[in-house]
Design a protein around this motif. Structure first.
Motif, PDB file in Angstrom:
ATOM      1  N   MET A 183      34.265  36.394  42.481  1.00  0.00           N
ATOM      2  CA  MET A 183      35.391  37.242  42.106  1.00  0.00           C
ATOM      3  C   MET A 183      35.448  38.520  42.933  1.00  0.00           C
ATOM      4  O   MET A 183      34.500  38.875  43.641  1.00  0.00           O
ATOM      5  CB  MET A 183      35.290  37.600  40.620  1.00  0.00           C
ATOM      6  N   GLY A 184      36.570  39.213  42.814  1.00  0.00           N
ATOM      7  CA  GLY A 184      36.759  40.471  43.505  1.00  0.00           C
ATOM      8  C   GLY A 184      38.199  40.613  43.966  1.00  0.00           C
ATOM      9  O   GLY A 184      39.018  39.707  43.817  1.00  0.00           O
ATOM     10  N   ALA A 185      38.507  41.773  44.527  1.00  0.00           N
ATOM     11  CA  ALA A 185      39.866  42.041  44.984  1.00  0.00           C
ATOM     12  C   ALA A 185      40.208  41.201  46.211  1.00  0.00           C
ATOM     13  O   ALA A 185      39.325  40.639  46.872  1.00  0.00           O
ATOM     14  CB  ALA A 185      40.016  43.529  45.308  1.00  0.00           C
ATOM     15  N   CYS A 186      41.491  41.133  46.526  1.00  0.00           N
ATOM     16  CA  CYS A 186      41.924  40.422  47.724  1.00  0.00           C
ATOM     17  C   CYS A 186      41.277  41.064  48.946  1.00  0.00           C
ATOM     18  O   CYS A 186      41.176  42.284  49.050  1.00  0.00           O
ATOM     19  CB  CYS A 186      43.442  40.454  47.842  1.00  0.00           C
ATOM     20  N   GLY A 187      40.791  40.233  49.847  1.00  0.00           N
ATOM     21  CA  GLY A 187      40.149  40.735  51.056  1.00  0.00           C
ATOM     22  C   GLY A 187      38.661  40.956  50.944  1.00  0.00           C
ATOM     23  O   GLY A 187      38.017  41.325  51.931  1.00  0.00           O
TER      24      GLY A 187
ATOM     25  N   SER B  92      46.671  47.970  43.899  1.00  0.00           N
ATOM     26  CA  SER B  92      46.979  47.578  42.517  1.00  0.00           C
ATOM     27  C   SER B  92      45.855  46.737  41.920  1.00  0.00           C
ATOM     28  O   SER B  92      45.554  46.850  40.725  1.00  0.00           O
ATOM     29  CB  SER B  92      48.306  46.815  42.458  1.00  0.00           C
ATOM     30  N   GLN B  93      45.222  45.903  42.734  1.00  0.00           N
ATOM     31  CA  GLN B  93      44.130  45.076  42.222  1.00  0.00           C
ATOM     32  C   GLN B  93      42.909  45.929  41.882  1.00  0.00           C
ATOM     33  O   GLN B  93      42.276  45.730  40.835  1.00  0.00           O
ATOM     34  CB  GLN B  93      43.756  43.998  43.238  1.00  0.00           C
ATOM     35  N   LEU B  94      42.590  46.882  42.730  1.00  0.00           N
ATOM     36  CA  LEU B  94      41.450  47.754  42.453  1.00  0.00           C
ATOM     37  C   LEU B  94      41.723  48.628  41.236  1.00  0.00           C
ATOM     38  O   LEU B  94      40.794  48.987  40.496  1.00  0.00           O
ATOM     39  CB  LEU B  94      41.139  48.616  43.674  1.00  0.00           C
ATOM     40  N   ALA B  95      42.983  48.954  41.005  1.00  0.00           N
ATOM     41  CA  ALA B  95      43.334  49.799  39.863  1.00  0.00           C
ATOM     42  C   ALA B  95      43.112  49.086  38.533  1.00  0.00           C
ATOM     43  O   ALA B  95      42.781  49.729  37.532  1.00  0.00           O
ATOM     44  CB  ALA B  95      44.788  50.255  39.981  1.00  0.00           C
ATOM     45  N   VAL B  96      43.298  47.782  38.517  1.00  0.00           N
ATOM     46  CA  VAL B  96      43.151  47.045  37.251  1.00  0.00           C
ATOM     47  C   VAL B  96      41.781  46.374  37.119  1.00  0.00           C
ATOM     48  O   VAL B  96      41.463  45.820  36.068  1.00  0.00           O
ATOM     49  CB  VAL B  96      44.256  45.976  37.087  1.00  0.00           C
ATOM     50  N   LEU B  97      40.965  46.429  38.172  1.00  0.00           N
ATOM     51  CA  LEU B  97      39.641  45.803  38.131  1.00  0.00           C
ATOM     52  C   LEU B  97      38.780  46.447  37.043  1.00  0.00           C
ATOM     53  O   LEU B  97      38.582  47.658  37.033  1.00  0.00           O
ATOM     54  CB  LEU B  97      38.950  45.945  39.481  1.00  0.00           C
ATOM     55  N   GLU B  98      38.286  45.635  36.136  1.00  0.00           N
ATOM     56  CA  GLU B  98      37.441  46.118  35.042  1.00  0.00           C
ATOM     57  C   GLU B  98      35.993  45.711  35.318  1.00  0.00           C
ATOM     58  O   GLU B  98      35.716  44.536  35.550  1.00  0.00           O
ATOM     59  CB  GLU B  98      37.909  45.540  33.707  1.00  0.00           C
TER      60      GLU B  98
ATOM     61  N   GLU C 194      38.249  51.216  51.523  1.00  0.00           N
ATOM     62  CA  GLU C 194      38.410  51.360  52.961  1.00  0.00           C
ATOM     63  C   GLU C 194      37.940  50.108  53.699  1.00  0.00           C
ATOM     64  O   GLU C 194      38.625  49.610  54.602  1.00  0.00           O
ATOM     65  CB  GLU C 194      37.624  52.579  53.460  1.00  0.00           C
ATOM     66  N   LEU C 195      36.780  49.592  53.309  1.00  0.00           N
ATOM     67  CA  LEU C 195      36.238  48.412  53.974  1.00  0.00           C
ATOM     68  C   LEU C 195      37.109  47.191  53.719  1.00  0.00           C
ATOM     69  O   LEU C 195      37.433  46.433  54.648  1.00  0.00           O
ATOM     70  CB  LEU C 195      34.808  48.154  53.498  1.00  0.00           C
ATOM     71  N   ILE C 196      37.497  46.985  52.469  1.00  0.00           N
ATOM     72  CA  ILE C 196      38.320  45.820  52.150  1.00  0.00           C
ATOM     73  C   ILE C 196      39.682  45.929  52.834  1.00  0.00           C
ATOM     74  O   ILE C 196      40.210  44.949  53.365  1.00  0.00           O
ATOM     75  CB  ILE C 196      38.488  45.677  50.625  1.00  0.00           C
ATOM     76  N   GLY C 197      40.243  47.141  52.831  1.00  0.00           N
ATOM     77  CA  GLY C 197      41.532  47.335  53.483  1.00  0.00           C
ATOM     78  C   GLY C 197      41.482  47.026  54.964  1.00  0.00           C
ATOM     79  O   GLY C 197      42.408  46.424  55.524  1.00  0.00           O
ATOM     80  N   GLU C 198      40.403  47.438  55.600  1.00  0.00           N
ATOM     81  CA  GLU C 198      40.232  47.155  57.022  1.00  0.00           C
ATOM     82  C   GLU C 198      40.201  45.654  57.280  1.00  0.00           C
ATOM     83  O   GLU C 198      40.809  45.153  58.240  1.00  0.00           O
ATOM     84  CB  GLU C 198      38.943  47.802  57.520  1.00  0.00           C
ATOM     85  N   ARG C 199      39.509  44.937  56.416  1.00  0.00           N
ATOM     86  CA  ARG C 199      39.434  43.484  56.578  1.00  0.00           C
ATOM     87  C   ARG C 199      40.789  42.826  56.328  1.00  0.00           C
ATOM     88  O   ARG C 199      41.163  41.861  57.009  1.00  0.00           O
ATOM     89  CB  ARG C 199      38.379  42.919  55.634  1.00  0.00           C
ATOM     90  N   LEU C 200      41.523  43.334  55.355  1.00  0.00           N
ATOM     91  CA  LEU C 200      42.837  42.771  55.060  1.00  0.00           C
ATOM     92  C   LEU C 200      43.788  42.934  56.244  1.00  0.00           C
ATOM     93  O   LEU C 200      44.572  42.029  56.561  1.00  0.00           O
ATOM     94  CB  LEU C 200      43.435  43.453  53.828  1.00  0.00           C
ATOM     95  N   ARG C 201      43.715  44.081  56.883  1.00  0.00           N
ATOM     96  CA  ARG C 201      44.608  44.327  58.015  1.00  0.00           C
ATOM     97  C   ARG C 201      44.274  43.440  59.213  1.00  0.00           C
ATOM     98  O   ARG C 201      45.128  43.224  60.083  1.00  0.00           O
ATOM     99  CB  ARG C 201      44.546  45.805  58.417  1.00  0.00           C
TER     100      ARG C 201
END
Length: 224
Positions: free
Chosen positions: A37-41, A159-165, A138-145
């Motif tokens: 599991m985890g956020a996109c990217g 939005s995904q990081l904001a709702v991650l519990e 920052e790291l995940i965003g870099e990979r997504l780009r």
């Protein structure tokens, strides 16, 4: 099987907050599904596939189970809401349960962001273990780009990081640091999976009462 040869195990192996005797160690491949599991990217597909190879299991990607409407919504950069995710999560839970009934525990990639989402995912398999791929925005965003995805818009990350519990003590999980190499992550997760206590069909850790440390023990990946 995940257990290494007995000769390689010390008399007792330290894991998490308690010491576990080798006789009680090991996630049996026919009993315990794993949800990466985890956020996109975060690398769910890559790590999940590699982990499945190490375990000798089938890997399934939750992205493949999204209905067309969900994919179209995300492709526009619009976050899914609980109503969008409900049938998707139920479909994945049914797939996990159906395969488990046939004696097959799979490795699934699924964001599993909220506690109630994870409750749905393990509703048919209480022994399910969540492997949370954790990293900075920052790291995940870099990979997504740096990647191309069929429908996952990079704008969805915030939005995904904001709702991650955060995972709670009564959930079964391993946390892995995604700043490490994929090989290190998989090796680390394998080590922690081997140390998880067995779980009965009712969802309780063997020999431990509900609510006890042995029942709700959460494992922090030692490589983090």
């Amino acid at each position: 099987l995940l257990e290494p040869p007995a000769a390689q195990l010390p008399p007792f192996a330290a894991t998490g907050h308690r010491r576990v005797h080798p006789a009680t160690m090991g996630v049996q491949s026919d009993l315990v599904p794993v949800v990466v599991m985890g956020a996109c990217g975060a690398g769910k597909s890559r790590i999940g596939s590699a982990l499945a190879d190490r375990l000798g299991r089938k890997f399934l990607d939750g992205d493949d189970f999204h209905p067309k409407a969900n994919k179209e919504k995300m492709a526009k950069g619009t976050p899914l809401d609980d109503d969008d995710r409900a049938p998707w999560l139920e479909t994945i839970a049914c797939e996990i349960g159906a395969r488990l009934e046939r004696g097959e525990a799979v490795v699934f990639a699924c964001s599993a962001l909220k506690r109630r989402y994870r409750e749905v995912l393990c509703s048919r398999a209480p022994s399910t273990v969540f492997v949370h791929l954790s990293g900075s925005e920052e790291l995940i965003g870099e990979r997504l780009r740096g990647r191309s995805h069929e429908f996952m818009d990079p704008r969805l990350l915030a939005s995904q990081l904001a709702v991650l519990e955060p995972l709670q003590q009564d959930e079964r999980f391993v946390i892995a640091d995604i700043s490490r190499t994929p090989e290190d992550i998989v090796s680390c997760v394998m080590q922690e999976l081997m140390a998880l206590p067995l779980v009965s069909k009712g969802g309780q850790s063997a020999g431990k009462a509900p609510g006890s440390l042995g029942h709700c023990l959460a494992f922090l990946c030692s490589c983090v």
